[in-house]
Design a protein around this motif. Sequence first.
Motif, PDB file in Angstrom:
ATOM      1  N   GLU A 358      -9.996  -2.826  -6.559  1.00 44.45           N
ATOM      2  CA  GLU A 358      -9.392  -4.161  -6.703  1.00 44.45           C
ATOM      3  C   GLU A 358     -10.309  -5.259  -6.154  1.00 44.45           C
ATOM      4  O   GLU A 358     -10.438  -6.330  -6.755  1.00 44.45           O
ATOM      5  CB  GLU A 358      -8.054  -4.193  -5.944  1.00 44.45           C
ATOM      6  N   ILE A 359     -10.943  -4.999  -5.021  1.00 38.24           N
ATOM      7  CA  ILE A 359     -11.798  -6.025  -4.399  1.00 38.24           C
ATOM      8  C   ILE A 359     -12.998  -6.334  -5.282  1.00 38.24           C
ATOM      9  O   ILE A 359     -13.342  -7.498  -5.528  1.00 38.24           O
ATOM     10  CB  ILE A 359     -12.252  -5.562  -2.997  1.00 38.24           C
ATOM     11  N   LEU A 360     -13.656  -5.279  -5.779  1.00 37.16           N
ATOM     12  CA  LEU A 360     -14.832  -5.492  -6.621  1.00 37.16           C
ATOM     13  C   LEU A 360     -14.457  -6.134  -7.955  1.00 37.16           C
ATOM     14  O   LEU A 360     -15.179  -6.994  -8.469  1.00 37.16           O
ATOM     15  CB  LEU A 360     -15.559  -4.172  -6.853  1.00 37.16           C
ATOM     16  N   LEU A 361     -13.329  -5.730  -8.512  1.00 35.07           N
ATOM     17  CA  LEU A 361     -12.885  -6.330  -9.761  1.00 35.07           C
ATOM     18  C   LEU A 361     -12.641  -7.824  -9.604  1.00 35.07           C
ATOM     19  O   LEU A 361     -12.967  -8.628 -10.485  1.00 35.07           O
ATOM     20  CB  LEU A 361     -11.620  -5.633 -10.272  1.00 35.07           C
ATOM     21  N   GLU A 362     -12.091  -8.217  -8.469  1.00 32.91           N
ATOM     22  CA  GLU A 362     -11.855  -9.633  -8.221  1.00 32.91           C
ATOM     23  C   GLU A 362     -13.178 -10.401  -8.149  1.00 32.91           C
ATOM     24  O   GLU A 362     -13.283 -11.537  -8.640  1.00 32.91           O
ATOM     25  CB  GLU A 362     -11.064  -9.821  -6.932  1.00 32.91           C
ATOM     26  N   LYS A 363     -14.196  -9.776  -7.586  1.00 34.61           N
ATOM     27  CA  LYS A 363     -15.500 -10.432  -7.486  1.00 34.61           C
ATOM     28  C   LYS A 363     -16.204 -10.541  -8.835  1.00 34.61           C
ATOM     29  O   LYS A 363     -17.147 -11.321  -8.989  1.00 34.61           O
ATOM     30  CB  LYS A 363     -16.385  -9.684  -6.488  1.00 34.61           C
ATOM     31  N   LEU A 364     -15.754  -9.759  -9.806  1.00 35.59           N
ATOM     32  CA  LEU A 364     -16.360  -9.783 -11.139  1.00 35.59           C
ATOM     33  C   LEU A 364     -15.622 -10.711 -12.105  1.00 35.59           C
ATOM     34  O   LEU A 364     -16.002 -10.821 -13.270  1.00 35.59           O
ATOM     35  CB  LEU A 364     -16.378  -8.363 -11.723  1.00 35.59           C
ATOM     36  N   ARG A 365     -14.594 -11.374 -11.626  1.00 33.15           N
ATOM     37  CA  ARG A 365     -13.757 -12.209 -12.489  1.00 33.15           C
ATOM     38  C   ARG A 365     -14.596 -13.224 -13.271  1.00 33.15           C
ATOM     39  O   ARG A 365     -15.424 -13.933 -12.712  1.00 33.15           O
ATOM     40  CB  ARG A 365     -12.704 -12.922 -11.639  1.00 33.15           C
ATOM     41  N   TYR A 366     -14.343 -13.261 -14.570  1.00 33.66           N
ATOM     42  CA  TYR A 366     -14.958 -14.204 -15.507  1.00 33.66           C
ATOM     43  C   TYR A 366     -16.477 -14.071 -15.647  1.00 33.66           C
ATOM     44  O   TYR A 366     -17.125 -14.965 -16.178  1.00 33.66           O
ATOM     45  CB  TYR A 366     -14.596 -15.652 -15.152  1.00 33.66           C
ATOM     46  N   ARG A 367     -17.037 -12.952 -15.196  1.00 35.52           N
ATOM     47  CA  ARG A 367     -18.482 -12.782 -15.393  1.00 35.52           C
ATOM     48  C   ARG A 367     -18.868 -11.365 -15.804  1.00 35.52           C
ATOM     49  O   ARG A 367     -20.051 -11.027 -15.797  1.00 35.52           O
ATOM     50  CB  ARG A 367     -19.249 -13.170 -14.126  1.00 35.52           C
ATOM     51  N   ALA A 368     -17.889 -10.554 -16.215  1.00 31.18           N
ATOM     52  CA  ALA A 368     -18.215  -9.148 -16.463  1.00 31.18           C
ATOM     53  C   ALA A 368     -17.633  -8.631 -17.777  1.00 31.18           C
ATOM     54  O   ALA A 368     -16.562  -9.044 -18.217  1.00 31.18           O
ATOM     55  CB  ALA A 368     -17.711  -8.279 -15.311  1.00 31.18           C
ATOM     56  N   VAL A 369     -18.379  -7.703 -18.355  1.00 32.49           N
ATOM     57  CA  VAL A 369     -17.902  -6.867 -19.454  1.00 32.49           C
ATOM     58  C   VAL A 369     -17.840  -5.438 -18.923  1.00 32.49           C
ATOM     59  O   VAL A 369     -18.846  -4.917 -18.428  1.00 32.49           O
ATOM     60  CB  VAL A 369     -18.839  -6.923 -20.676  1.00 32.49           C
ATOM     61  N   LEU A 370     -16.674  -4.831 -19.005  1.00 37.75           N
ATOM     62  CA  LEU A 370     -16.502  -3.433 -18.604  1.00 37.75           C
ATOM     63  C   LEU A 370     -16.352  -2.591 -19.859  1.00 37.75           C
ATOM     64  O   LEU A 370     -15.618  -2.964 -20.780  1.00 37.75           O
ATOM     65  CB  LEU A 370     -15.271  -3.262 -17.714  1.00 37.75           C
ATOM     66  N   THR A 371     -17.011  -1.431 -19.897  1.00 43.01           N
ATOM     67  CA  THR A 371     -17.046  -0.629 -21.126  1.00 43.01           C
ATOM     68  C   THR A 371     -16.581   0.807 -20.895  1.00 43.01           C
ATOM     69  O   THR A 371     -17.336   1.759 -21.102  1.00 43.01           O
ATOM     70  CB  THR A 371     -18.464  -0.636 -21.724  1.00 43.01           C
ATOM     71  N   PRO A 372     -15.344   1.019 -20.468  1.00 42.27           N
ATOM     72  CA  PRO A 372     -14.874   2.390 -20.228  1.00 42.27           C
ATOM     73  C   PRO A 372     -14.456   3.100 -21.516  1.00 42.27           C
ATOM     74  O   PRO A 372     -14.006   2.469 -22.476  1.00 42.27           O
ATOM     75  CB  PRO A 372     -13.651   2.164 -19.335  1.00 42.27           C
ATOM     76  N   HIS A 373     -14.578   4.422 -21.512  1.00 41.23           N
ATOM     77  CA  HIS A 373     -13.879   5.206 -22.521  1.00 41.23           C
ATOM     78  C   HIS A 373     -12.469   5.486 -21.995  1.00 41.23           C
ATOM     79  O   HIS A 373     -12.102   5.046 -20.896  1.00 41.23           O
ATOM     80  CB  HIS A 373     -14.647   6.473 -22.896  1.00 41.23           C
ATOM     81  N   ILE A 374     -11.686   6.209 -22.754  1.00 35.36           N
ATOM     82  CA  ILE A 374     -10.269   6.396 -22.413  1.00 35.36           C
ATOM     83  C   ILE A 374     -10.101   7.016 -21.025  1.00 35.36           C
ATOM     84  O   ILE A 374      -9.277   6.567 -20.219  1.00 35.36           O
ATOM     85  CB  ILE A 374      -9.563   7.264 -23.473  1.00 35.36           C
ATOM     86  N   GLY A 375     -10.891   8.046 -20.727  1.00 35.49           N
ATOM     87  CA  GLY A 375     -10.768   8.705 -19.427  1.00 35.49           C
ATOM     88  C   GLY A 375     -11.147   7.797 -18.282  1.00 35.49           C
ATOM     89  O   GLY A 375     -10.488   7.780 -17.229  1.00 35.49           O
ATOM     90  N   GLU A 376     -12.215   7.023 -18.436  1.00 38.34           N
ATOM     91  CA  GLU A 376     -12.642   6.097 -17.377  1.00 38.34           C
ATOM     92  C   GLU A 376     -11.611   4.987 -17.172  1.00 38.34           C
ATOM     93  O   GLU A 376     -11.356   4.568 -16.035  1.00 38.34           O
ATOM     94  CB  GLU A 376     -13.995   5.503 -17.746  1.00 38.34           C
ATOM     95  N   PHE A 377     -11.001   4.536 -18.267  1.00 35.96           N
ATOM     96  CA  PHE A 377      -9.982   3.500 -18.144  1.00 35.96           C
ATOM     97  C   PHE A 377      -8.741   4.052 -17.442  1.00 35.96           C
ATOM     98  O   PHE A 377      -8.119   3.364 -16.622  1.00 35.96           O
ATOM     99  CB  PHE A 377      -9.622   2.957 -19.520  1.00 35.96           C
ATOM    100  N   ALA A 378      -8.386   5.289 -17.752  1.00 32.89           N
ATOM    101  CA  ALA A 378      -7.246   5.914 -17.079  1.00 32.89           C
ATOM    102  C   ALA A 378      -7.480   5.968 -15.573  1.00 32.89           C
ATOM    103  O   ALA A 378      -6.567   5.693 -14.775  1.00 32.89           O
ATOM    104  CB  ALA A 378      -7.016   7.318 -17.634  1.00 32.89           C
ATOM    105  N   ARG A 379      -8.708   6.292 -15.174  1.00 33.51           N
ATOM    106  CA  ARG A 379      -9.004   6.339 -13.746  1.00 33.51           C
ATOM    107  C   ARG A 379      -8.924   4.945 -13.118  1.00 33.51           C
ATOM    108  O   ARG A 379      -8.426   4.776 -12.005  1.00 33.51           O
ATOM    109  CB  ARG A 379     -10.392   6.940 -13.504  1.00 33.51           C
ATOM    110  N   LEU A 380      -9.411   3.940 -13.803  1.00 39.08           N
ATOM    111  CA  LEU A 380      -9.319   2.566 -13.286  1.00 39.08           C
ATOM    112  C   LEU A 380      -7.869   2.150 -13.051  1.00 39.08           C
ATOM    113  O   LEU A 380      -7.555   1.453 -12.092  1.00 39.08           O
ATOM    114  CB  LEU A 380      -9.965   1.590 -14.273  1.00 39.08           C
ATOM    115  N   LEU A 381      -6.989   2.604 -13.943  1.00 33.10           N
ATOM    116  CA  LEU A 381      -5.578   2.234 -13.840  1.00 33.10           C
ATOM    117  C   LEU A 381      -4.795   3.150 -12.912  1.00 33.10           C
ATOM    118  O   LEU A 381      -3.683   2.807 -12.502  1.00 33.10           O
ATOM    119  CB  LEU A 381      -4.926   2.271 -15.229  1.00 33.10           C
TER     120      LEU A 381
END
Length: 503
Positions: A358-381
């Motif tokens: 959560e902390i790192l995601l907040e620091k990436l606000r409005y400046r990042a493209v994240l490219t997960p596949h389904i498994g990586e996105f599941a882990r993020l969530l």
Amino acid sequence: MEVLSSAQMMEADRYTIEEIGIPSIVLMENAAKGIFEEFLKCEVKKDKIAVVVGKGNNGGDGLAVARHLINNGFSVDVILIYPPEDFKGDAKINYDILKKYPVKFIQYDENVEFDSYDVIFDAIFGTGLGKAVKGVAEQVIEKINFSRGFKIAVDIPSGLSGSSYEIFGKCVKADLTVTLARPKIVHVFYPAKKMCGEVVVKDISIPDSAVSKVNPELFMLNYENLPLIYKREPDSHKGNFGHNVVIGGSKGKMGAPVMAAYASLMAGAGLTTCAIFEDYYYYLSRYPEVMAYIVQGKDFYTLNEVNAIVDFVQDKDVLTIGCGMGRNHQIKEFLAELIDKTDHFTVIDADGLFHLDEILLEKLRYRAVLTPHIGEFARLLGVSKDEVLKDRINLAKEFAIKYGVVLVLKSADTIIATPDGLLFVVSNGVPALAKGGSGDCLAGVIGGLIAQKYSLVDAAKIGCFVMNVTASLLMEEKNEKCIKTTEVIENLYRGFNKIEAYQ
């Protein structure tokens, strides 16, 4: 092009009929004409045709199609699933007209077979179906699927729902689906998309203004609506096209950042540097145009390397982070410090995603493209892959809005979700990309495009689309199993050429 749910399509229909004043029977007639036009284009035997109709408006479309077929000299049987007394409204009007034609009506029973038909039109159920088909309709669908005839679905294969990409019961497996006005969710997302065959969208006089009234948020990317690819001025130089720094790699995975860097180069970045450990520098020998930043560590990144890298990237444009980076806690410490001490546009892929919180995601606000596949996105969530697969459209949208990032959820039907709540689907996925290295390539392409001053969203759109186009071109020449990721990278120019030819 907008992708609509069943409810949105129904509201656009209603607005067209009630507010604009186009009679529903006119829309049905336009649908029938459009479906007939596509039928004529099919290069299949057409000696004997069946039109299988339900009792609703989808059946009414089928009845109108049968009339056009007869008017043009085709031999047609109309197979009724339900008693004709069940027809109402526009469907009844078309039934009453068709009764006066020299057409054979067959009331379905278990003795009716479909093997003698060259073409079978499926007009049983429309987009509003919300539950599994049972009873006589289920029997009919099974028989249609086992028949040899070419199957054309009217708007949607019967048994599927226009608002879902799940297959929740028996459904027609169509060779061609002619959908009306706009594609629906079922036509662009797997697994339901597999049941649609080729999908053609036909205009039936529902105006764009009616579609805009339903506030569409999901759009299908195609050649017509892809962002414009910049033409280079004759006096331009490498400094005009940005500098992308690829930071990744670890023992056993050093090829990943090298492929990403090569992809960035081939996507047009003016300069591309690959951060690489000294012992693995030879990996870059194939690509002399890619510059190297020598990392002083041995096998993986630690806090010891952060400050030197931060100093190096200070005047660069884009960071592409994570390809093959590894997953131990020291790498997370490195990544956290790197994100904290930089403010660059950033693409994060693969192992870089593993370390986000959560902390790192907040620091990436409005400046990042994240490219997960389904498994990586599941882990993020923090959920299972099955949960993502069942609700990936909404989950992608909510994530992008919550964290203010551009999310590229990679799959055969890749979703690009934006911080303002819009979603774009790249539905021309190709199996040649189903192998290691494709994600590294995509990350590099997107990073290279951002370096050239494309917006984060446009870079994601073009990157996903050009990779799929390139792989599709290669599949015309090679077996899909044998196409290497580096071949896709080397042939990116062909994908760009094809896109630019449309523009």
